[in-house]
Motif scaffolding. Structure first.
Motif, PDB file in Angstrom:
ATOM      1  N   ARG A 244       0.855  -1.182   0.000  1.00  0.00           N
ATOM      2  CA  ARG A 244       0.000   0.000   0.000  1.00  0.00           C
ATOM      3  C   ARG A 244       0.883   1.222   0.000  1.00  0.00           C
ATOM      4  O   ARG A 244       1.670   1.415   0.897  1.00  0.00           O
ATOM      5  CB  ARG A 244      -0.887   0.023   1.262  1.00  0.00           C
ATOM      6  CG  ARG A 244      -1.875  -1.105   1.334  1.00  0.00           C
ATOM      7  CD  ARG A 244      -3.056  -0.842   0.419  1.00  0.00           C
ATOM      8  NE  ARG A 244      -3.978  -1.969   0.434  1.00  0.00           N
ATOM      9  CZ  ARG A 244      -3.878  -3.033  -0.354  1.00  0.00           C
ATOM     10  NH1 ARG A 244      -2.918  -3.105  -1.243  1.00  0.00           N
ATOM     11  NH2 ARG A 244      -4.752  -4.006  -0.253  1.00  0.00           N
ATOM     12  N   THR A 245       0.736   2.035  -1.006  1.00  0.00           N
ATOM     13  CA  THR A 245       1.586   3.218  -1.060  1.00  0.00           C
ATOM     14  C   THR A 245       1.044   4.299  -0.130  1.00  0.00           C
ATOM     15  O   THR A 245      -0.092   4.229   0.343  1.00  0.00           O
ATOM     16  CB  THR A 245       1.629   3.794  -2.478  1.00  0.00           C
ATOM     17  OG1 THR A 245       0.292   4.148  -2.836  1.00  0.00           O
ATOM     18  CG2 THR A 245       2.178   2.777  -3.450  1.00  0.00           C
ATOM     19  N   VAL A 246       1.892   5.292   0.035  1.00  0.00           N
ATOM     20  CA  VAL A 246       1.487   6.417   0.880  1.00  0.00           C
ATOM     21  C   VAL A 246       0.239   7.066   0.307  1.00  0.00           C
ATOM     22  O   VAL A 246      -0.680   7.478   1.032  1.00  0.00           O
ATOM     23  CB  VAL A 246       2.643   7.430   0.983  1.00  0.00           C
ATOM     24  CG1 VAL A 246       2.217   8.660   1.723  1.00  0.00           C
ATOM     25  CG2 VAL A 246       3.821   6.791   1.678  1.00  0.00           C
ATOM     26  N   LYS A 247       0.181   7.114  -1.000  1.00  0.00           N
ATOM     27  CA  LYS A 247      -0.966   7.786  -1.626  1.00  0.00           C
ATOM     28  C   LYS A 247      -2.271   7.071  -1.303  1.00  0.00           C
ATOM     29  O   LYS A 247      -3.283   7.718  -1.012  1.00  0.00           O
ATOM     30  CB  LYS A 247      -0.779   7.816  -3.155  1.00  0.00           C
ATOM     31  CG  LYS A 247      -0.102   9.024  -3.622  1.00  0.00           C
ATOM     32  CD  LYS A 247      -0.392   9.298  -5.091  1.00  0.00           C
ATOM     33  CE  LYS A 247       0.527  10.425  -5.544  1.00  0.00           C
ATOM     34  NZ  LYS A 247       0.988  10.277  -6.889  1.00  0.00           N
ATOM     35  N   ASP A 248      -2.254   5.738  -1.372  1.00  0.00           N
ATOM     36  CA  ASP A 248      -3.479   5.010  -1.052  1.00  0.00           C
ATOM     37  C   ASP A 248      -3.932   5.354   0.355  1.00  0.00           C
ATOM     38  O   ASP A 248      -5.104   5.648   0.593  1.00  0.00           O
ATOM     39  CB  ASP A 248      -3.233   3.485  -1.106  1.00  0.00           C
ATOM     40  CG  ASP A 248      -2.855   3.037  -2.496  1.00  0.00           C
ATOM     41  OD1 ASP A 248      -2.154   2.033  -2.612  1.00  0.00           O
ATOM     42  OD2 ASP A 248      -3.283   3.721  -3.446  1.00  0.00           O
ATOM     43  N   VAL A 249      -2.970   5.299   1.237  1.00  0.00           N
ATOM     44  CA  VAL A 249      -3.331   5.505   2.635  1.00  0.00           C
ATOM     45  C   VAL A 249      -3.877   6.907   2.851  1.00  0.00           C
ATOM     46  O   VAL A 249      -4.878   7.100   3.537  1.00  0.00           O
ATOM     47  CB  VAL A 249      -2.100   5.252   3.541  1.00  0.00           C
ATOM     48  CG1 VAL A 249      -2.415   5.581   4.971  1.00  0.00           C
ATOM     49  CG2 VAL A 249      -1.662   3.808   3.422  1.00  0.00           C
ATOM     50  N   ILE A 250      -3.240   7.893   2.253  1.00  0.00           N
ATOM     51  CA  ILE A 250      -3.719   9.239   2.556  1.00  0.00           C
ATOM     52  C   ILE A 250      -5.075   9.506   1.924  1.00  0.00           C
ATOM     53  O   ILE A 250      -5.858  10.304   2.439  1.00  0.00           O
ATOM     54  CB  ILE A 250      -2.719  10.346   2.134  1.00  0.00           C
ATOM     55  CG1 ILE A 250      -2.447  10.312   0.643  1.00  0.00           C
ATOM     56  CG2 ILE A 250      -1.445  10.227   2.909  1.00  0.00           C
ATOM     57  CD1 ILE A 250      -1.552  11.436   0.217  1.00  0.00           C
ATOM     58  N   SER A 251      -5.378   8.827   0.861  1.00  0.00           N
ATOM     59  CA  SER A 251      -6.703   9.069   0.281  1.00  0.00           C
ATOM     60  C   SER A 251      -7.783   8.509   1.186  1.00  0.00           C
ATOM     61  O   SER A 251      -8.900   9.010   1.230  1.00  0.00           O
ATOM     62  CB  SER A 251      -6.798   8.434  -1.105  1.00  0.00           C
ATOM     63  OG  SER A 251      -6.666   7.037  -0.991  1.00  0.00           O
ATOM     64  N   VAL A 252      -7.433   7.482   1.922  1.00  0.00           N
ATOM     65  CA  VAL A 252      -8.420   6.897   2.831  1.00  0.00           C
ATOM     66  C   VAL A 252      -8.496   7.681   4.135  1.00  0.00           C
ATOM     67  O   VAL A 252      -9.571   7.940   4.671  1.00  0.00           O
ATOM     68  CB  VAL A 252      -8.029   5.425   3.118  1.00  0.00           C
ATOM     69  CG1 VAL A 252      -8.734   4.928   4.341  1.00  0.00           C
ATOM     70  CG2 VAL A 252      -8.364   4.562   1.932  1.00  0.00           C
ATOM     71  N   VAL A 253      -7.336   8.072   4.614  1.00  0.00           N
ATOM     72  CA  VAL A 253      -7.253   8.603   5.967  1.00  0.00           C
ATOM     73  C   VAL A 253      -7.448  10.120   6.010  1.00  0.00           C
ATOM     74  O   VAL A 253      -7.722  10.686   7.058  1.00  0.00           O
ATOM     75  CB  VAL A 253      -5.877   8.188   6.549  1.00  0.00           C
ATOM     76  CG1 VAL A 253      -5.447   9.063   7.649  1.00  0.00           C
ATOM     77  CG2 VAL A 253      -5.929   6.765   7.007  1.00  0.00           C
ATOM     78  N   LYS A 254      -7.284  10.741   4.887  1.00  0.00           N
ATOM     79  CA  LYS A 254      -7.520  12.186   4.776  1.00  0.00           C
ATOM     80  C   LYS A 254      -6.536  13.013   5.589  1.00  0.00           C
ATOM     81  O   LYS A 254      -6.918  13.904   6.336  1.00  0.00           O
ATOM     82  CB  LYS A 254      -8.950  12.549   5.209  1.00  0.00           C
ATOM     83  CG  LYS A 254      -9.976  11.946   4.290  1.00  0.00           C
ATOM     84  CD  LYS A 254     -11.353  12.329   4.732  1.00  0.00           C
ATOM     85  CE  LYS A 254     -12.351  11.435   4.032  1.00  0.00           C
ATOM     86  NZ  LYS A 254     -13.565  11.296   4.704  1.00  0.00           N
ATOM     87  N   VAL A 255      -5.281  12.685   5.449  1.00  0.00           N
ATOM     88  CA  VAL A 255      -4.258  13.624   5.923  1.00  0.00           C
ATOM     89  C   VAL A 255      -3.330  13.805   4.737  1.00  0.00           C
ATOM     90  O   VAL A 255      -3.487  13.133   3.733  1.00  0.00           O
ATOM     91  CB  VAL A 255      -3.454  13.075   7.119  1.00  0.00           C
ATOM     92  CG1 VAL A 255      -4.306  12.996   8.341  1.00  0.00           C
ATOM     93  CG2 VAL A 255      -2.861  11.735   6.781  1.00  0.00           C
ATOM     94  N   CYS A 256      -2.362  14.690   4.880  1.00  0.00           N
ATOM     95  CA  CYS A 256      -1.512  14.908   3.721  1.00  0.00           C
ATOM     96  C   CYS A 256      -0.209  14.125   3.846  1.00  0.00           C
ATOM     97  O   CYS A 256       0.138  13.647   4.910  1.00  0.00           O
ATOM     98  CB  CYS A 256      -1.233  16.388   3.526  1.00  0.00           C
ATOM     99  SG  CYS A 256      -0.098  17.039   4.709  1.00  0.00           S
ATOM    100  N   GLN A 257       0.511  14.041   2.754  1.00  0.00           N
ATOM    101  CA  GLN A 257       1.715  13.206   2.710  1.00  0.00           C
ATOM    102  C   GLN A 257       2.731  13.583   3.766  1.00  0.00           C
ATOM    103  O   GLN A 257       3.320  12.725   4.432  1.00  0.00           O
ATOM    104  CB  GLN A 257       2.364  13.368   1.336  1.00  0.00           C
ATOM    105  CG  GLN A 257       2.132  12.215   0.439  1.00  0.00           C
ATOM    106  CD  GLN A 257       3.043  12.235  -0.752  1.00  0.00           C
ATOM    107  OE1 GLN A 257       4.024  12.974  -0.771  1.00  0.00           O
ATOM    108  NE2 GLN A 257       2.716  11.432  -1.731  1.00  0.00           N
ATOM    109  N   THR A 258       2.917  14.892   3.896  1.00  0.00           N
ATOM    110  CA  THR A 258       3.926  15.361   4.837  1.00  0.00           C
ATOM    111  C   THR A 258       3.631  14.870   6.239  1.00  0.00           C
ATOM    112  O   THR A 258       4.534  14.417   6.952  1.00  0.00           O
ATOM    113  CB  THR A 258       3.953  16.897   4.854  1.00  0.00           C
ATOM    114  OG1 THR A 258       3.522  17.367   3.584  1.00  0.00           O
ATOM    115  CG2 THR A 258       5.333  17.394   5.165  1.00  0.00           C
ATOM    116  N   THR A 259       2.349  14.965   6.596  1.00  0.00           N
ATOM    117  CA  THR A 259       1.994  14.526   7.945  1.00  0.00           C
ATOM    118  C   THR A 259       2.337  13.065   8.136  1.00  0.00           C
ATOM    119  O   THR A 259       2.929  12.675   9.144  1.00  0.00           O
ATOM    120  CB  THR A 259       0.484  14.705   8.165  1.00  0.00           C
ATOM    121  OG1 THR A 259       0.082  15.962   7.652  1.00  0.00           O
ATOM    122  CG2 THR A 259       0.147  14.613   9.628  1.00  0.00           C
ATOM    123  N   LEU A 260       1.985  12.268   7.160  1.00  0.00           N
ATOM    124  CA  LEU A 260       2.219  10.830   7.281  1.00  0.00           C
ATOM    125  C   LEU A 260       3.705  10.547   7.414  1.00  0.00           C
ATOM    126  O   LEU A 260       4.143   9.772   8.275  1.00  0.00           O
ATOM    127  CB  LEU A 260       1.647  10.138   6.049  1.00  0.00           C
ATOM    128  CG  LEU A 260       1.273   8.676   6.231  1.00  0.00           C
ATOM    129  CD1 LEU A 260       0.300   8.533   7.354  1.00  0.00           C
ATOM    130  CD2 LEU A 260       0.684   8.136   4.958  1.00  0.00           C
TER     131      LEU A 260
END
Lengths: 740, 187
Positions: A244-260
């Motif tokens: 699961r890429t970072v992008k998948d996760v952020i689209s689900v979780v609704k935070v931005c890449q930097t935060t993750l």
């Protein structure tokens, strides 16, 4: 009452038949009551054969009176509106709740919250949407469902902070303590959305463990729970070999890449991250970490401390350095190997320069600290850096290399190390003392120096290295500039004022401590004003054009006679509903402060007493002395007659009000005297017209007497008062005094 | 005033907001054109003027009401306001300095320990509220002195109140509560 004892025979045995609604005496058989009001539920058959109960729901928190349709129309309007609000609210809650997949129990609870909110009048001034959303979120929090405020704001397309504000307010007003958000709640939901298939449960479990670990490591305070969940899920997915890429996760979780990324880095810093997967699943480390922002702050503080220390030590070492420097210079002079061709020419020039630089350097050394110290420190850092590299290359001492921070602490040591190397060779000595200026000899130091040259040049102050001339000059310049800067700073601070304040009397501007000269600097002279005016006009052309057009438009309309003034918003006048005239006046006066000069308390008191009957004004009464009753009676009759006319009464009231305004002072002073008579504050409202003309004596007395006679006239006057109050509300505006 | 414990806490005042009136109508265009460091916003109807000496920014309305922000102490705010009034006087308006009032004071303070916000919120409901989705700090409102304290998990807090005295009192009041919920330090 009659059902206890029969009227005819006196028997106490009464049979009450609910079905027929009659009460019959069993003794003599006489019917005592017919058509008793029964409180039974009746059923009616509706369409489709459905039977439903007859009746209306009366809200417990509505107006106390039963809705009288027709006569008391304004009351039922209020109640209907409330019912409408609640109905509309319920509808919206259902709609929104179904989109969130909330069960019926939650929706009902939300509706209850909404009812509470409406009864506390918290919906005023807020969009119903926001209020509904806040109620729903309140339910979600109390029930612990995995819904975020973000979801709600997504559905409504409203800024989440606005919703949050409403939510916080409602929670506070309704005294509902919503439990804190637990990131663990969100894991299953997000895991499901990431589609792990069969292994969803396992991944969730792993993620849960991770989140709990994060909690123990104090990573979760002050952070959005969704961010933590995202990081945990990402790691968990990878652990179970899901891509699961970072992008998948952020689209689900609704935070931005930097935060993750940041969360991941923070987690990386914890000792748990060092464990292997299996270890992690089995072992739970005892140690807990400090929160990451805390460690960052600590880090900063440490850096600062180190810098301070370094600066201090620098001062100490400076002295040493200078004497070493001299020694070394002499040594170098002696043992200078033959120069390379290119630099031979430089050597002659630079030496005196180098000496100059050195001497000029020694001056600034003596000069006050401040920026100099920092500069020095920075220079030292760079030197140390370079030194480190050199040392490493030459001697292979790698322990001090590369650690920027430790470098500061070890700075002095390294300097000594550099100095120690004096024995090793002239080149190294120069390296150690580089800050003092460029020496051509350094070039000769060896090829390894050249290797370090590019780094040297990147070093901001570039004192060491290839073109010694070039580097020497900038340093001198920099230090020169520094000195002049210091000068300017000092002069600047001297022009400052001592804040010498005193209490300035209202209106008067206390000029102490204000330097006029400096203030004049803030004002542009004429030429500047012209320039600025031009510039400003150009900049704001559009705005000015708009203004002009507007003016022209208004002008034209005026000429044409179609000029419509901007319609002033009129406040809707809700007709005052009251039981008695007194109440009506009270309410009206509460709503509409007719004049600021009226003492409303007195007015209210008056009303509560004699219900607005005639008689004197209180001011008059204040001067009350017993006067011939005849005059009083006459005045009263006069009043009465006048009051018979409604319109007059109106004007009376208005006039009274305005008169009251004038008599305020007397009123206030008269409060004490008022207590004399039994009937306290009379109605100023019904000030006799007579008073207008001949103010003090006769009507006052008349008032006293009238007061006593008032009660008789109450009923008569009450009606009139009633009407007049309403009318006053209706055609308020006739404040002009009408002298009768 | 410092904290009520052994070590003194540094309460640093970062912003003081004050208002005053000049009791006369001001022509904003004149001010805008004849003053340095001025921003004129005709749409909103005010002029922003920045002073260098006590570093403050003033919003000037044509009715004569002025709001000064950016001062670092109450005295500073007063001095700045007076200078501003003097400046306006020099521009030709009949300025009278009246109704000077400090409206808001913002201070920051740093605790030597970290704070567990969730415990803090639990202990102090409903005065304290914490919404991590919205803001990383917990808000604690003290009604009777009208002060609001924002508590961050690192231990730094920001306090806003109507004057400096209130702010100090607020810090003193909240210190014991924070001390209870501090995070034990490891490492």
């Amino acid at each position: 009452m009659s059902s206890r004892v029969c009227r005819t025979c006196g028997g106490a045995d009464i049979d009450v038949d609910q079905a027929r609604g009659s009460a019959v005496c069993t003794g003599c058989g006489s019917v005592l009551e017919d058509n008793i009001i029964v409180s039974e539920v009746q059923f009616v058959e509706g369409s489709g054969g459905v039977s439903s109960a007859v009746g209306q729901f009366v809200s417990a928190d509505g107006p106390v009176k039963a809705p009288l349709l027709g006569s008391g129309f304004h009351t039922s309007v209020g109640k209907e509106s409330r019912a409408q609000t609640l109905q509309g609210g319920k509808r919206q809650i259902q709609h929104l709740g179904s989109q969130l997949q909330l069960n019926q129990h939650c929706l009902d609870t939300a509706f209850n919250f909404f009812k509470m909110v409406v009864s506390k009048h918290l919906t005023r001034g807020r969009k119903t949407e926001h209020v509904i959303a806040a109620c729903l979120y309140l339910v979600c929090r109390t029930e612990g469902t995995p819904h975020m405020l973000l979801d709600l704001s997504d559905l409504l397309q409203v800024n989440v902070y606005i919703l949050g504000k409403t939510f916080l307010l409602l929670a506070r007003e309704l005294c509902i303590n919503a439990p804190a958000i637990d990131p663990c709640l969100y894991i299953p939901r997000f895991a499901h959305m990431l589609e792990f298939g069969v292994k969803t449960h396992e991944v969730s479990m792993t993620a849960l463990r991770l989140v709990q670990r994060m909690k123990r490591d104090w990573m979760h305070t002050g952070r959005r729970p969704s961010g933590l969940c995202g990081a945990a899920l990402l790691v968990a997915a990878r652990m179970h070999k899901f891509r699961r890429t970072v992008k998948d996760v952020i689209s689900v979780v609704k935070v931005c890449q930097t935060t993750l990324r940041k969360r991941l880095t923070e987690f990386e810093d914890t000792p748990t991250s060092q464990l292997t997967i299996d270890e992690f699943m089995k072992v739970d480390l005892e140690q807990e970490c400090d929160p990451p922002s805390f460690t960052a702050a600590q880090h900063k503080v440490k850096m600062q401390q180190l810098e301070h220390e370094l600066a201090r030590k620098l001062d100490e070492v400076e002295g040493e350095i200078s004497c070493y420097k001299d020694e070394i210079e002499t040594e170098l002079e002696k043992s200078r190997p033959k120069l390379r061709g290119i630099y031979a020419a430089y050597a002659k020039e630079i030496d005196p320069e180098g000496v100059e630089v050195a001497s000029s350097l020694s001056e600034p050394e003596a000069a006050p600290e401040g920026e100099e110290d920092e500069l020095r420190a920075a220079a030292d850092h760079l030197t140390q850096n370079f030194l480190c590299q050199v040392i490493q290359e030459e001697e292979g001492r790698g322990q001090k290399m590369g650690e920027g921070l430790e470098m500061e602490g070890a700075g002095p040591e390294r300097e000594e190390a550099g100095l120690d190397m004096e024995g090793a060779g002239p080149e190294r000595e120069e390296a150690g003392l580089d800050m003092e200026g460029a020496r051509p000899e350094r070039e000769e130091a060896g090829l390894d120096m050249e290797g370090a040259r590019p780094e040297r040049e990147e070093a901001g102050l570039d004192m060491e290295g290839a073109g010694p001339q070039r580097q020497a000059v900038p340093l001198a310049d920099i230090l020169g500039n520094l000195a002049s800067l210091q000068q300017t700073f000092q002069t600047f601070s001297e022009t400052g004022e001592k804040p010498d304040d005193e209490q300035s009397e209202s209106g008067e501007l206390d000029l102490m401590g204000i330097d006029d000269h400096e203030i004049e600097k803030y004002i542009l002279n004429e030429r500047e004003v012209e320039v600025k005016t031009e510039l400003w006009m150009k900049q704001n052309e559009e705005y000015l054009k708009e203004q002009k057009e507007k003016e022209d438009r208004i002008q034209k309309e005026k000429e044409q006679g179609t000029y419509k003034e901007k319609p002033k918003k009129k406040k809707k006048k809700v007709p005052v509903a009251a039981l008695t005239a007194g109440e009506a006046i009270e309410r009206m006066l509460e709503k509409k402060k007719i004049s600021s000069k009226i003492n409303y308390d007195v007015l209210r008191d008056l009303n509560s007493r004699g219900t607005g009957s005639g008689g004197g004004s209180s001011p008059s009464r204040s001067n009350a002395e017993v006067d011939p009753p005849t005059a009083a009676a006459a005045a009263k009759r006069l009043n009465r007659r006048r009051r018979r006319k409604n319109s007059d009464a109106n004007r009376d009231l208005a006039a009274n009000a305005s008169i009251m305004g004038k008599r305020v002072r007397l009123l206030l002073s008269s409060t004490s005297k008022k207590k004399k008579t039994a009937l306290q504050a009379e109605n100023p409202v019904t000030v006799a017209a007579a008073e207008v003309t001949s103010y003090p004596s006769p009507p006052p007395a008349g008032a006293v007497v009238e007061a006593e006679e008032e009660e008789e006239e109450e009923e008569v006057v009450v009606e009139e008062e009633c009407v007049s109050a309403l009318q006053l509300v209706g055609d308020y505006g006739c404040e002009e005094e009408e002298v009768f | 005033m410092d904290s009520s414990n052994d070590e003194a806490l540094d309460i640093i005042i970062t912003n003081v907001v004050a208002t005053f009136r000049t009791r006369c109508h001001l022509n904003l265009r004149t001010i805008a054109l004849e003053g340095t460091n001025v921003i004129y916003k005709p749409e909103v109807g005010k002029v922003l003027m920045k002073l260098r000496k006590p570093k403050i920014t003033a919003s000037i309305w044509s009715s004569g009401k002025i709001i000064c922000t950016g001062a670092t102490s109450e005295d500073d705010a007063k001095l700045g306001a007076r200078r501003l009034a003097r400046l306006l006087q020099k521009l030709g308006f009949k300025v009278r300095f009246s109704a000077f009032k400090v409206v808001n004071v913002l201070a920051v303070c740093s605790m030597p320990f970290a704070i567990h916000l969730i415990d803090f919120t639990k202990n102090n409901r409903p005065i304290a509220s914490y919404e991590p989705e919205l803001h990383p700090a917990a808000t604690y409102r003290i009604k009777h002195i009208k002060a609001t304290i924002q508590v961050f998990s690192t231990g730094s807090i920001t306090v806003t109140g109507p004057n400096v005295q209130n702010v100090a009192t607020a810090v003193e009041q909240v210190y014991p509560l924070l001390f209870e919920c501090q995070k034990p330090r490891y490492k």
